[in-house]
Design a protein around this motif. Structure first.
Motif, PDB file in Angstrom:
ATOM      1  N   VAL A  38      22.180  42.001 -35.594  1.00 39.44           N
ATOM      2  CA  VAL A  38      22.319  41.234 -36.694  1.00 39.44           C
ATOM      3  C   VAL A  38      23.690  41.340 -37.303  1.00 39.44           C
ATOM      4  CG1 VAL A  38      20.360  41.860 -37.767  1.00 39.44           C
ATOM      5  CG2 VAL A  38      21.562  42.964 -38.465  1.00 39.44           C
ATOM      6  N   VAL A  39      24.861  42.055 -36.922  1.00 44.19           N
ATOM      7  CA  VAL A  39      26.110  41.792 -37.085  1.00 44.19           C
ATOM      8  C   VAL A  39      26.829  40.878 -36.065  1.00 44.19           C
ATOM      9  CG1 VAL A  39      28.340  42.751 -36.901  1.00 44.19           C
ATOM     10  CG2 VAL A  39      26.299  44.084 -38.252  1.00 44.19           C
ATOM     11  N   VAL A  40      26.105  41.147 -34.508  1.00 45.78           N
ATOM     12  CA  VAL A  40      27.139  40.130 -33.397  1.00 45.78           C
ATOM     13  C   VAL A  40      26.210  38.248 -33.425  1.00 45.78           C
ATOM     14  CG1 VAL A  40      26.682  40.317 -31.153  1.00 45.78           C
ATOM     15  CG2 VAL A  40      27.087  42.007 -32.584  1.00 45.78           C
ATOM     16  N   TYR A  41      24.618  38.285 -34.194  1.00 41.39           N
ATOM     17  CA  TYR A  41      24.139  36.907 -34.394  1.00 41.39           C
ATOM     18  C   TYR A  41      23.293  37.342 -35.762  1.00 41.39           C
ATOM     19  CZ  TYR A  41      23.760  38.679 -29.432  1.00 41.39           C
ATOM     20  OH  TYR A  41      24.487  39.410 -28.067  1.00 41.39           O
ATOM     21  N   PRO A  42      24.009  37.199 -36.645  1.00 42.28           N
ATOM     22  CA  PRO A  42      23.753  36.548 -38.064  1.00 42.28           C
ATOM     23  C   PRO A  42      22.810  36.127 -37.973  1.00 42.28           C
ATOM     24  CG  PRO A  42      26.081  35.577 -37.534  1.00 42.28           C
ATOM     25  CD  PRO A  42      25.425  36.737 -37.072  1.00 42.28           C
ATOM     26  N   ALA A  43      22.496  34.927 -37.035  1.00 39.76           N
ATOM     27  CA  ALA A  43      22.043  33.279 -37.295  1.00 39.76           C
ATOM     28  C   ALA A  43      20.323  34.162 -37.148  1.00 39.76           C
ATOM     29  CB  ALA A  43      22.073  32.766 -36.554  1.00 39.76           C
ATOM     30  N   LEU A  44      20.552  34.962 -36.227  1.00 37.54           N
ATOM     31  CA  LEU A  44      19.102  35.627 -35.754  1.00 37.54           C
ATOM     32  C   LEU A  44      18.483  36.546 -37.145  1.00 37.54           C
ATOM     33  CD1 LEU A  44      19.150  35.561 -31.864  1.00 37.54           C
ATOM     34  CD2 LEU A  44      17.982  33.839 -33.749  1.00 37.54           C
ATOM     35  N   LYS A  45      18.964  36.695 -37.885  1.00 33.79           N
ATOM     36  CA  LYS A  45      19.124  38.028 -39.237  1.00 33.79           C
ATOM     37  C   LYS A  45      17.104  37.765 -39.126  1.00 33.79           C
ATOM     38  CE  LYS A  45      20.075  40.253 -42.875  1.00 33.79           C
ATOM     39  NZ  LYS A  45      20.710  41.064 -44.379  1.00 33.79           N
ATOM     40  N   ASP A  46      17.521  36.574 -40.283  1.00 37.74           N
ATOM     41  CA  ASP A  46      16.520  35.379 -40.697  1.00 37.74           C
ATOM     42  C   ASP A  46      15.437  35.446 -39.839  1.00 37.74           C
ATOM     43  OD1 ASP A  46      17.660  35.516 -43.334  1.00 37.74           O
ATOM     44  OD2 ASP A  46      18.265  33.484 -42.859  1.00 37.74           O
ATOM     45  N   ALA A  47      15.261  35.044 -38.134  1.00 39.80           N
ATOM     46  CA  ALA A  47      14.729  34.903 -37.462  1.00 39.80           C
ATOM     47  C   ALA A  47      13.579  36.309 -37.325  1.00 39.80           C
ATOM     48  CB  ALA A  47      14.771  33.875 -36.323  1.00 39.80           C
ATOM     49  N   ALA A  48      14.554  37.146 -36.844  1.00 45.59           N
ATOM     50  CA  ALA A  48      13.885  38.843 -36.184  1.00 45.59           C
ATOM     51  C   ALA A  48      13.051  39.181 -37.705  1.00 45.59           C
ATOM     52  CB  ALA A  48      14.926  39.705 -36.418  1.00 45.59           C
ATOM     53  N   MET A  49      13.531  39.265 -39.704  1.00 48.26           N
ATOM     54  CA  MET A  49      12.568  39.592 -40.502  1.00 48.26           C
ATOM     55  C   MET A  49      11.636  38.419 -40.184  1.00 48.26           C
ATOM     56  SD  MET A  49      14.525  42.434 -40.968  1.00 48.26           S
ATOM     57  CE  MET A  49      16.020  42.856 -40.561  1.00 48.26           C
ATOM     58  N   GLU A  51       9.332  37.137 -38.688  1.00 50.12           N
ATOM     59  CA  GLU A  51       8.512  37.425 -37.519  1.00 50.12           C
ATOM     60  C   GLU A  51       8.207  38.600 -37.510  1.00 50.12           C
ATOM     61  OE1 GLU A  51       9.353  35.681 -34.067  1.00 50.12           O
ATOM     62  OE2 GLU A  51      10.692  34.076 -34.448  1.00 50.12           O
ATOM     63  N   GLY A  52       8.876  39.301 -38.349  1.00 53.12           N
ATOM     64  CA  GLY A  52       8.605  40.274 -38.505  1.00 53.12           C
ATOM     65  C   GLY A  52       9.113  41.725 -37.320  1.00 53.12           C
ATOM     66  N   VAL A  53       9.375  40.837 -36.532  1.00 45.98           N
ATOM     67  CA  VAL A  53       9.457  42.106 -35.667  1.00 45.98           C
ATOM     68  C   VAL A  53      10.758  43.270 -35.278  1.00 45.98           C
ATOM     69  CG1 VAL A  53       9.294  39.866 -33.968  1.00 45.98           C
ATOM     70  CG2 VAL A  53      11.302  40.000 -34.142  1.00 45.98           C
ATOM     71  N   GLN A  54      11.999  43.168 -36.217  1.00 46.35           N
ATOM     72  CA  GLN A  54      12.936  43.941 -36.241  1.00 46.35           C
ATOM     73  C   GLN A  54      12.945  45.045 -35.268  1.00 46.35           C
ATOM     74  OE1 GLN A  54      12.242  45.845 -40.339  1.00 46.35           O
ATOM     75  NE2 GLN A  54      11.384  44.118 -41.082  1.00 46.35           N
ATOM     76  N   CYS A  55      12.789  46.054 -34.797  1.00 49.03           N
ATOM     77  CA  CYS A  55      12.487  47.275 -34.015  1.00 49.03           C
ATOM     78  C   CYS A  55      12.322  46.041 -32.345  1.00 49.03           C
ATOM     79  CB  CYS A  55      11.972  48.008 -34.367  1.00 49.03           C
ATOM     80  SG  CYS A  55      12.720  49.460 -35.355  1.00 49.03           S
ATOM     81  N   ASN A  56      11.041  45.795 -32.847  1.00 48.96           N
ATOM     82  CA  ASN A  56       9.993  45.024 -31.132  1.00 48.96           C
ATOM     83  C   ASN A  56      11.850  43.866 -31.136  1.00 48.96           C
ATOM     84  OD1 ASN A  56       7.914  45.361 -33.483  1.00 48.96           O
ATOM     85  ND2 ASN A  56       7.646  46.180 -31.435  1.00 48.96           N
ATOM     86  N   VAL A  57      12.517  44.068 -31.467  1.00 47.11           N
ATOM     87  CA  VAL A  57      13.642  43.008 -30.875  1.00 47.11           C
ATOM     88  C   VAL A  57      13.878  43.252 -29.100  1.00 47.11           C
ATOM     89  CG1 VAL A  57      16.021  41.864 -30.366  1.00 47.11           C
ATOM     90  CG2 VAL A  57      14.534  42.403 -32.700  1.00 47.11           C
ATOM     91  N   CYS A  58      13.892  44.715 -28.924  1.00 51.11           N
ATOM     92  CA  CYS A  58      13.813  45.067 -27.777  1.00 51.11           C
ATOM     93  C   CYS A  58      13.077  46.200 -27.716  1.00 51.11           C
ATOM     94  CB  CYS A  58      14.942  45.893 -28.252  1.00 51.11           C
ATOM     95  SG  CYS A  58      16.577  45.767 -28.772  1.00 51.11           S
ATOM     96  N   LYS A 116      16.521  31.551 -30.497  1.00 48.85           N
ATOM     97  CA  LYS A 116      15.066  32.296 -30.299  1.00 48.85           C
ATOM     98  C   LYS A 116      15.549  33.596 -30.092  1.00 48.85           C
ATOM     99  CE  LYS A 116      13.064  28.708 -28.630  1.00 48.85           C
ATOM    100  NZ  LYS A 116      12.496  27.822 -27.936  1.00 48.85           N
ATOM    101  N   LEU A 117      14.701  34.524 -30.330  1.00 56.58           N
ATOM    102  CA  LEU A 117      15.002  35.905 -29.762  1.00 56.58           C
ATOM    103  C   LEU A 117      14.907  36.315 -28.492  1.00 56.58           C
ATOM    104  CD1 LEU A 117      12.802  37.240 -32.929  1.00 56.58           C
ATOM    105  CD2 LEU A 117      15.238  37.471 -32.822  1.00 56.58           C
ATOM    106  N   PRO A 118      15.625  37.011 -28.431  1.00 52.77           N
ATOM    107  CA  PRO A 118      15.859  37.062 -26.688  1.00 52.77           C
ATOM    108  C   PRO A 118      14.489  37.731 -25.623  1.00 52.77           C
ATOM    109  CG  PRO A 118      17.039  38.670 -27.787  1.00 52.77           C
ATOM    110  CD  PRO A 118      16.885  38.043 -28.630  1.00 52.77           C
ATOM    111  N   GLY A 119      14.002  39.314 -26.714  1.00 50.60           N
ATOM    112  CA  GLY A 119      13.227  40.365 -26.518  1.00 50.60           C
ATOM    113  C   GLY A 119      11.797  39.210 -25.744  1.00 50.60           C
ATOM    114  N   LYS A 120      11.267  39.566 -24.657  1.00 53.79           N
ATOM    115  CA  LYS A 120       9.544  39.397 -24.618  1.00 53.79           C
ATOM    116  C   LYS A 120       8.885  40.288 -24.334  1.00 53.79           C
ATOM    117  CE  LYS A 120       6.433  36.147 -22.556  1.00 53.79           C
ATOM    118  NZ  LYS A 120       6.027  35.411 -21.287  1.00 53.79           N
ATOM    119  N   ASN A 121       7.973  40.855 -25.351  1.00 54.96           N
ATOM    120  CA  ASN A 121       7.018  41.658 -25.319  1.00 54.96           C
ATOM    121  C   ASN A 121       5.652  41.144 -24.525  1.00 54.96           C
ATOM    122  OD1 ASN A 121       7.965  43.052 -27.122  1.00 54.96           O
ATOM    123  ND2 ASN A 121       6.516  42.915 -28.501  1.00 54.96           N
ATOM    124  N   PRO A 122       5.685  42.519 -23.300  1.00 52.74           N
ATOM    125  CA  PRO A 122       4.178  42.261 -21.928  1.00 52.74           C
ATOM    126  C   PRO A 122       3.452  42.110 -22.368  1.00 52.74           C
ATOM    127  CG  PRO A 122       5.662  44.757 -22.377  1.00 52.74           C
ATOM    128  CD  PRO A 122       5.593  43.662 -23.075  1.00 52.74           C
TER     129      PRO A 122
END
Length: 122
Positions: A38-49, A51-58, A116-122
């Motif tokens: 969220v420091v490097v990509y502040p614009a994606l902070k709201d998207a991550a929160m 979508e409730g992904v938080q740790c699931n970004v990675c 868009k969030l970069p990670g995709k879960n299998p």
């Protein structure tokens, strides 16, 4: 003889109480989401929160050893576990941008630039 059994019982009870009262050790893991993502990509902070992904970004699933495609790229760029240096984390995130995402012809950096969030879960 009876007195010595009393002392032994008291000793065992004391040791048992001491073992129970010792706090359990916790695995301290850096919060890469707050320290880096969220420091490097502040614009994606709201998207991550949102979508409730938080740790699931990675990550995906219950175990933190389960990493999605973006998580694997970040882990490779970090080169070590439990990194706490914010600068190293930021550099690893930038390096991971060059990785191929699961979207045809797009890198993780391309997806991030698209908001868009970069990670995709299998």
């Amino acid at each position: 003889m009876r007195k010595s059994w009393t002392w032994i019982a008291c000793g065992v009870a004391f040791v048992g109480a001491a073992l129970v009262s010792v706090p359990q050790t916790a695995q301290a893991r850096p919060n890469y989401l707050k320290m880096g993502f969220v420091v490097v990509y502040p614009a994606l902070k709201d998207a991550a929160m949102a979508e409730g992904v938080q740790c699931n970004v990675c990550h995906f699933g219950e175990k933190k050893t389960n990493r999605n495609d973006y998580g694997k790229a970040v882990a490779e760029a970090l080169g070590a576990t439990k990194v706490t240096d914010a600068k190293v984390i930021e550099e690893a995130l930038k390096k991971a941008e060059a990785g191929k995402s699961s979207v045809e012809g797009k890198t993780f950096g391309d997806l991030i630039k698209m908001g868009k969030l970069p990670g995709k879960n299998p």
